[in-house]
Motif scaffolding. Structure first.
Motif, PDB file in Angstrom:
ATOM      1  N   ALA A   1       0.811  -1.214   0.000  1.00  0.00           N
ATOM      2  CA  ALA A   1       0.000   0.000   0.000  1.00  0.00           C
ATOM      3  C   ALA A   1       0.849   1.271   0.000  1.00  0.00           C
ATOM      4  N   LEU A   2       2.131   1.140   0.294  1.00  0.00           N
ATOM      5  CA  LEU A   2       3.005   2.309   0.305  1.00  0.00           C
ATOM      6  C   LEU A   2       3.316   2.743  -1.122  1.00  0.00           C
ATOM      7  N   PRO A   3       3.623   4.022  -1.326  1.00  0.00           N
ATOM      8  CA  PRO A   3       3.846   4.529  -2.691  1.00  0.00           C
ATOM      9  C   PRO A   3       5.078   3.925  -3.354  1.00  0.00           C
ATOM     10  N   ARG A   4       4.978   3.759  -4.673  1.00  0.00           N
ATOM     11  CA  ARG A   4       6.113   3.348  -5.495  1.00  0.00           C
ATOM     12  C   ARG A   4       6.306   4.410  -6.570  1.00  0.00           C
ATOM     13  N   GLY A   5       7.530   4.506  -7.087  1.00  0.00           N
ATOM     14  CA  GLY A   5       7.787   5.512  -8.104  1.00  0.00           C
ATOM     15  C   GLY A   5       9.063   5.235  -8.847  1.00  0.00           C
ATOM     16  N   PRO A   6       9.351   6.027  -9.875  1.00  0.00           N
ATOM     17  CA  PRO A   6      10.575   5.839 -10.661  1.00  0.00           C
ATOM     18  C   PRO A   6      11.814   6.109  -9.831  1.00  0.00           C
ATOM     19  N   VAL A   7      12.863   5.369 -10.119  1.00  0.00           N
ATOM     20  CA  VAL A   7      14.122   5.527  -9.399  1.00  0.00           C
ATOM     21  C   VAL A   7      15.030   6.428 -10.215  1.00  0.00           C
ATOM     22  N   GLU A   8      14.895   7.709 -10.023  1.00  0.00           N
ATOM     23  CA  GLU A   8      15.719   8.706 -10.708  1.00  0.00           C
ATOM     24  C   GLU A   8      16.595   9.379  -9.655  1.00  0.00           C
ATOM     25  N   LEU A   9      17.775   8.825  -9.485  1.00  0.00           N
ATOM     26  CA  LEU A   9      18.627   9.218  -8.364  1.00  0.00           C
ATOM     27  C   LEU A   9      19.847  10.001  -8.841  1.00  0.00           C
ATOM     28  N   PRO A  10      20.440  10.794  -7.937  1.00  0.00           N
ATOM     29  CA  PRO A  10      19.994  11.048  -6.570  1.00  0.00           C
ATOM     30  C   PRO A  10      18.887  12.101  -6.527  1.00  0.00           C
ATOM     31  N   ILE A  11      18.102  12.061  -5.475  1.00  0.00           N
ATOM     32  CA  ILE A  11      17.105  13.098  -5.220  1.00  0.00           C
ATOM     33  C   ILE A  11      17.657  13.959  -4.080  1.00  0.00           C
ATOM     34  N   VAL A  12      17.925  15.206  -4.361  1.00  0.00           N
ATOM     35  CA  VAL A  12      18.549  16.109  -3.388  1.00  0.00           C
ATOM     36  C   VAL A  12      17.641  17.315  -3.196  1.00  0.00           C
ATOM     37  N   GLU A  13      17.401  17.667  -1.950  1.00  0.00           N
ATOM     38  CA  GLU A  13      16.570  18.840  -1.669  1.00  0.00           C
ATOM     39  C   GLU A  13      17.099  19.586  -0.454  1.00  0.00           C
ATOM     40  N   GLN A  14      17.205  20.892  -0.609  1.00  0.00           N
ATOM     41  CA  GLN A  14      17.538  21.760   0.520  1.00  0.00           C
ATOM     42  C   GLN A  14      16.235  22.094   1.218  1.00  0.00           C
ATOM     43  N   VAL A  15      16.078  21.643   2.450  1.00  0.00           N
ATOM     44  CA  VAL A  15      14.817  21.852   3.162  1.00  0.00           C
ATOM     45  C   VAL A  15      15.024  22.858   4.287  1.00  0.00           C
ATOM     46  N   GLY A  16      13.932  23.452   4.683  1.00  0.00           N
ATOM     47  CA  GLY A  16      13.985  24.441   5.754  1.00  0.00           C
ATOM     48  C   GLY A  16      13.864  25.838   5.191  1.00  0.00           C
ATOM     49  N   THR A  17      14.430  26.800   5.865  1.00  0.00           N
ATOM     50  CA  THR A  17      14.331  28.185   5.445  1.00  0.00           C
ATOM     51  C   THR A  17      15.148  28.428   4.180  1.00  0.00           C
ATOM     52  N   GLY A  18      14.637  29.290   3.303  1.00  0.00           N
ATOM     53  CA  GLY A  18      15.350  29.653   2.097  1.00  0.00           C
ATOM     54  C   GLY A  18      16.452  30.645   2.391  1.00  0.00           C
ATOM     55  N   THR A  19      17.199  30.979   1.340  1.00  0.00           N
ATOM     56  CA  THR A  19      18.333  31.893   1.509  1.00  0.00           C
ATOM     57  C   THR A  19      17.870  33.259   1.993  1.00  0.00           C
ATOM     58  N   ARG A  20      16.807  33.782   1.380  1.00  0.00           N
ATOM     59  CA  ARG A  20      16.323  35.103   1.788  1.00  0.00           C
ATOM     60  C   ARG A  20      15.849  35.109   3.234  1.00  0.00           C
ATOM     61  N   THR A  21      15.065  34.080   3.585  1.00  0.00           N
ATOM     62  CA  THR A  21      14.566  34.003   4.969  1.00  0.00           C
ATOM     63  C   THR A  21      15.717  33.865   5.949  1.00  0.00           C
ATOM     64  N   THR A  22      16.712  33.077   5.588  1.00  0.00           N
ATOM     65  CA  THR A  22      17.873  32.909   6.457  1.00  0.00           C
ATOM     66  C   THR A  22      18.596  34.229   6.669  1.00  0.00           C
ATOM     67  N   LEU A  23      18.761  35.000   5.586  1.00  0.00           N
ATOM     68  CA  LEU A  23      19.436  36.291   5.709  1.00  0.00           C
ATOM     69  C   LEU A  23      18.633  37.254   6.593  1.00  0.00           C
ATOM     70  N   VAL A  24      17.308  37.223   6.442  1.00  0.00           N
ATOM     71  CA  VAL A  24      16.462  38.091   7.281  1.00  0.00           C
ATOM     72  C   VAL A  24      16.584  37.698   8.742  1.00  0.00           C
ATOM     73  N   LEU A  25      16.528  36.391   9.013  1.00  0.00           N
ATOM     74  CA  LEU A  25      16.664  35.923  10.397  1.00  0.00           C
ATOM     75  C   LEU A  25      18.034  36.262  10.967  1.00  0.00           C
ATOM     76  N   ALA A  26      19.070  36.122  10.136  1.00  0.00           N
ATOM     77  CA  ALA A  26      20.418  36.459  10.597  1.00  0.00           C
ATOM     78  C   ALA A  26      20.515  37.940  10.940  1.00  0.00           C
ATOM     79  N   ALA A  27      19.886  38.770  10.104  1.00  0.00           N
ATOM     80  CA  ALA A  27      19.904  40.204  10.372  1.00  0.00           C
ATOM     81  C   ALA A  27      19.164  40.533  11.671  1.00  0.00           C
ATOM     82  N   LEU A  28      18.046  39.833  11.914  1.00  0.00           N
ATOM     83  CA  LEU A  28      17.292  40.070  13.144  1.00  0.00           C
ATOM     84  C   LEU A  28      18.085  39.659  14.376  1.00  0.00           C
TER      85      LEU A  28
END
Length: 317
Positions: free
Chosen positions: A162-189
């Protein structure tokens, strides 16, 4: 399967040994300098003038106990091999940052009153920044030496159909969390108050506190998730923080996650025994279950694709 280990040697050295050494040194210094210290030293300041005094032995005992209870209390988890690696790393950096602050402050307060009257003593504010910076630097070094000693068991069956299956197109890479702009704003704060304090104090030392804290806080909001033919891993602070091999994955699914309602907040979270999460947004999340009993959740826009690829790879296994 890895061998079950209770104590991580590097964690014991940095998380337990260094706070103990710092506390012992705090007790030893007044004895070494007994003939050069006044009978009562300044231990509290109002502005630039001391208004609180104590005998050196009482001051050193107080600082030693605080180092052990606060600094050592935070960093001691680094020695616990079964605990989550990322959690042990962050607590080690935090604990040694506190330890560095307290020990440096203790040492400089005593040095500043050698062969001098306590009434003229100055509070060495620079030592606060220097201590935090040194402690965090040593903590990051120790964190890089920690290893994941959790027991790894191989999965014995294919993932649930019952779990999902899908094509194996590797590697799958994702930067998760705050984006660059948000990070810069938080750093400034975070840095803006530090600049104001620096201006008011006419010194650089507040930056030495704010910068390590800012790096530590912001790093909890930015991760890189990688899915490839070896499994799934998460990198943070330039190190692999979470690593689940393909041979131990029981199954992967997708869930809709709400950080506060489901996990009590953002960042690295724990919910019950063996359930960990890296939650940074409201939305889809990859949920991986392994044979060792752990369940790991990480928010990612490509969660469906990641889960499908992992389950397909596990089928081939």
């Amino acid at each position: 399967m890895t061998t079950r280990r209770v104590i991580d040697p590097a964690g014991a050295l940095f998380g337990l040994g260094l706070p103990l050494v710092a506390a012992g040194a705090a007790l030893l210094l007044p004895r070494l300098w007994e003939s050069r210290l006044p009978p009562r030293i300044a231990t509290h300041w109002s502005g630039s003038a001391p208004d609180g005094f104590s005998d050196p032995a009482s001051f050193s005992w107080t600082m030693a106990l605080v180092i052990l209870l606060v600094g050592g209390g935070c960093s001691a988890i680094a020695a616990l091999a079964p605990a989550m690696l990322m959690m042990r790393r962050y607590m080690l950096v935090l604990g040694l940052g506190v330890t560095g602050l307290l020990f440096t402050l203790c040492a400089t307060v005593l040095v500043g009153q050698l062969d001098a009257p306590a009434e003229r003593a100055q509070l060495p504010m620079w030592s606060i920044g220097a201590g935090v910076a040194l402690g965090v630097a040593v903590g990051i070094l120790g964190a890089s030496l920690l290893r994941d000693h959790r027991v790894r068991r191989s999965a014995v069956a294919r993932p649930d159909p019952a779990l999902p299956r899908g094509p194996v197109e590797l590697p799958i890479v994702e930067q998760v969390g705050t984006g660059t702009r948000t990070t810069l704003v938080l750093a400034a704060l975070v840095l803006a108050p530090a600049v104001l304090v620096c201006g008011a104090a006419r010194s650089w030392w507040p930056l030495a506190i704010f910068l390590p804290v800012a790096v530590l806080v912001l790093s909890l909001l930015r991760f890189r998730v990688v899915v490839d033919d070896t499994g799934v891993r998460v990198r943070n602070l330039g190190m692999t923080a979470v690593d689940y091999g393909l041979d131990e994955i029981v199954g992967a699914k997708v869930a809709h996650v709400r950080p506060f309602q489901d996990w009590g907040g953002w960042g690295l979270r724990a919910k019950g025994r063996g359930r960990y999460g890296l939650v940074t947004i409201t939305g889809p999340a990859l949920v991986v279950t392994v044979a060792g009993g752990q369940e790991f959740t990480v928010t990612a826009s490509q969660a469906e694709r990641m889960a499908g690829a992992l389950n397909t790879l596990a089928d081939r296994r």
